[in-house]
Design an enzyme around this catalytic site. Structure first.
Site, PDB file in Angstrom:
ATOM      1  N   CYS A 168       0.837  -1.193   0.000  1.00  0.00           N
ATOM      2  CA  CYS A 168       0.000   0.000   0.000  1.00  0.00           C
ATOM      3  C   CYS A 168       0.876   1.249   0.000  1.00  0.00           C
ATOM      4  CB  CYS A 168      -0.925   0.002   1.209  1.00  0.00           C
ATOM      5  SG  CYS A 168      -2.015   1.431   1.287  1.00  0.00           S
ATOM      6  N   THR A 234      -0.392  -1.386  -6.011  1.00  0.00           N
ATOM      7  CA  THR A 234      -0.593  -0.167  -6.786  1.00  0.00           C
ATOM      8  C   THR A 234       0.655   0.713  -6.837  1.00  0.00           C
ATOM      9  OG1 THR A 234      -1.542   0.856  -4.809  1.00  0.00           O
ATOM     10  CG2 THR A 234      -3.075  -0.093  -6.413  1.00  0.00           C
ATOM     11  N   CYS A 379      -4.456   6.882 -45.176  1.00  0.00           N
ATOM     12  CA  CYS A 379      -4.530   7.929 -44.150  1.00  0.00           C
ATOM     13  C   CYS A 379      -3.203   8.649 -43.935  1.00  0.00           C
ATOM     14  CB  CYS A 379      -5.015   7.345 -42.831  1.00  0.00           C
ATOM     15  SG  CYS A 379      -3.862   6.191 -42.046  1.00  0.00           S
ATOM     16  N   CYS A 382       1.279   6.320 -41.083  1.00  0.00           N
ATOM     17  CA  CYS A 382       2.578   5.640 -41.059  1.00  0.00           C
ATOM     18  C   CYS A 382       3.668   6.550 -41.615  1.00  0.00           C
ATOM     19  CB  CYS A 382       2.514   4.330 -41.829  1.00  0.00           C
ATOM     20  SG  CYS A 382       2.113   4.509 -43.594  1.00  0.00           S
ATOM     21  N   CYS A 386       6.872   8.008 -39.479  1.00  0.00           N
ATOM     22  CA  CYS A 386       8.220   7.627 -39.899  1.00  0.00           C
ATOM     23  C   CYS A 386       9.020   8.838 -40.374  1.00  0.00           C
ATOM     24  CB  CYS A 386       8.139   6.579 -41.008  1.00  0.00           C
ATOM     25  SG  CYS A 386       9.732   5.870 -41.478  1.00  0.00           S
TER      26      CYS A 386
END
Length: 454
Positions: A168, A234, A379, A382, A386
């Protein structure tokens, strides 16, 4: 004591019914694989356990979880009386671009119910559900007498094991508990040994991720006699701020604090830490209960393949309810059938032999990107990724109809995977292995390494 709970959702049987009523719904399973496990001597009808957290805070929750088909629970952390006192509010979240919760933050402490009530409910639930794994999470001061006092009381409930909450990260470390113990291997070893001295139950040590090297407390737990470890707890976090009020969330009276981060966002960190323990010779045979961002059967399978013998779920159940375990069991069982795995042990740690240090990777291995022009939607993501941030290995070509075509320049492609990651179309960009004609050579053998082995 009688625990009054409503009928389950399909009214098939009364709440609290035990194993003889086929409570796990395995009689309608659509798979042949055996999902039952024996984890550090703790038997469970399936590997899916609820982690120690709000979902396991009381009998009502746990009974509903068992009705839904969970194989086990880790009861929310018990401590000494008087019980901890929590604040309001307690939760915040980190959201993805579509509004989904990717990370969950909490500043809640251990149980705020009395030890007597918790012990009474644990006793009854275990009596009513003898086939389910029921582990009790514990956190008391780092003093031998405190552990000597609480352990017999917990063992008297008939529970199957104990989990030591050494992770904790908020509230409790300020009192010398939780991560304050888990970050010091000597403390981990000492408290674990006390627990093995004053209890005959299997001892699972829950490790903190807020540490430089998680292998060190794992080894300390083993030296202290631990039967298993669980991880991760956590991660210290602040999810976001209210920039108008200049205060982080969750807000408590105009102020805030760091909390424990969990949910799907922590899965990569948890997988790495689980694998580090599983592939380290000193802890290679130490049972591991995997925790951290497990939301579906595939997540669970990945944890198991990297070393986990059971998996614990919290955030996904809090966001979607207990019935998610039905899909988890069904998905895992069907996948196991498709792979020929008859039981969980058949693929436990199966990925460990393929997990190594960077220095042992093959320097002569090469892949390059391939764009499937039939799937490409033009689209340009890529190309932008790059061209701007990587190796300028994708060409932007104009087509006669005014649209764009993108092609990989093989000579410039280093196989970094960035284009594949940014592409929004599944399997449009793939990485194709190249035959270099060169044998395996790792960095320690590479002549470009000034520190290579002679």
């Amino acid at each position: 004591m009688t625990i009054h709970t409503p009928l389950n959702e399909d009214n098939a049987r009364p709440a609290g019914a035990g194993a003889n009523d086929a409570a796990s719904n395995d009689h309608v399973a659509s798979y042949k694989a055996d999902l039952s496990i024996n984890f550090a001597g703790i038997r469970s009808p399936n590997p899916f356990w609820l982690a120690s957290a709000p979902p396991t805070d009381k009998a009502y929750n746990v009974v509903r979880a068992f009705e839904a088909g969970w194989g086990g629970v880790v009861w929310k952390t018990l401590g000494e009386d008087p019980a901890a006192v929590n604040v309001s509010s307690r939760y915040s979240a980190h959201y993805g671009p579509n509004g989904e919760v990717s990370g969950f933050n909490n500043i809640e402490l251990i149980t705020d119910r009395s030890l007597e009530i918790n012990l009474r409910e644990i006793t009854q639930v275990k009596k009513d559900w003898p086939d389910r794994a029921l582990i009790v999470s514990l956190m008391v001061p780092c003093e031998e007498e405190a552990w000597k006092t609480i352990l017999p009381q917990v063992e008297a409930t008939g529970c199957d094991g104990i989990e030591l909450n050494f992770g904790c990260p908020h509230g409790m470390p300020e009192r010398g508990m939780g991560a304050a113990v888990g970050q010091v291997p000597e403390y981990v070893e000492k408290v674990t040994r006390w627990c093995k001295t004053y209890s005959s139950l299997p001892v699972i040590v829950k490790l903190t991720p807020n540490i430089t090297d998680v292998r060190l407390p794992a080894q300390a737990a083993l030296r202290g006699g631990a039967d298993a470890v669980s991880l991760i707890n956590t991660i210290n976090s602040i999810t976001h701020l209210d920039l108008d009020r200049m205060v982080a969330h969750p807000v408590v009276g105009g102020r805030s604090t760091h909390g424990g981060y969990c949910g799907s966002a922590v899965k990569p960190i948890a997988l790495n830490m689980v694998s580090e323990i599983a592939r380290t010779p000193e802890t290679a045979n130490l049972p591991i209960s995997g925790i951290g961002g497990i939301s579906n059967w595939e997540d669970a399978a990945e944890f198991i393949a990297l070393g986990a013998g059971s998996v614990q779920v919290c955030t996904a159940a809090m966001l979607h309810g207990f019935r998610i375990v039905e899909e988890m069991k069904d998905g895992l069982g069907r996948w196991m059938d498709s792979k020929g795995y008859q039981k969980i042990d058949d693929f436990t740690r199966a990925a460990i032999p393929n997990t190594t240090d960077w220095k042992h990777l093959d320097m002569n291995y090469q892949v390059i990107a391939r764009i499937d022009q039939d799937k490409c939607i033009g689209c340009g993501r890529c190309y932008i990724a790059c061209e701007d941030t990587s190796h300028q290995a994708i060409m932007h070509l104009a087509k006669d109809n005014g649209t764009a075509r993108y092609e990989v320049k093989d000579a410039d492609c280093v196989g970094c995977n960035l284009c594949e990651i940014t592409c929004p179309v599944d399997n449009c960009i793939t990485m194709e292995e190249q035959d270099t004609g060169k044998p395996y050579m790792n960095w320690m053998e590479d002549p470009r390494n000034p520190h290579r082995a002679a």
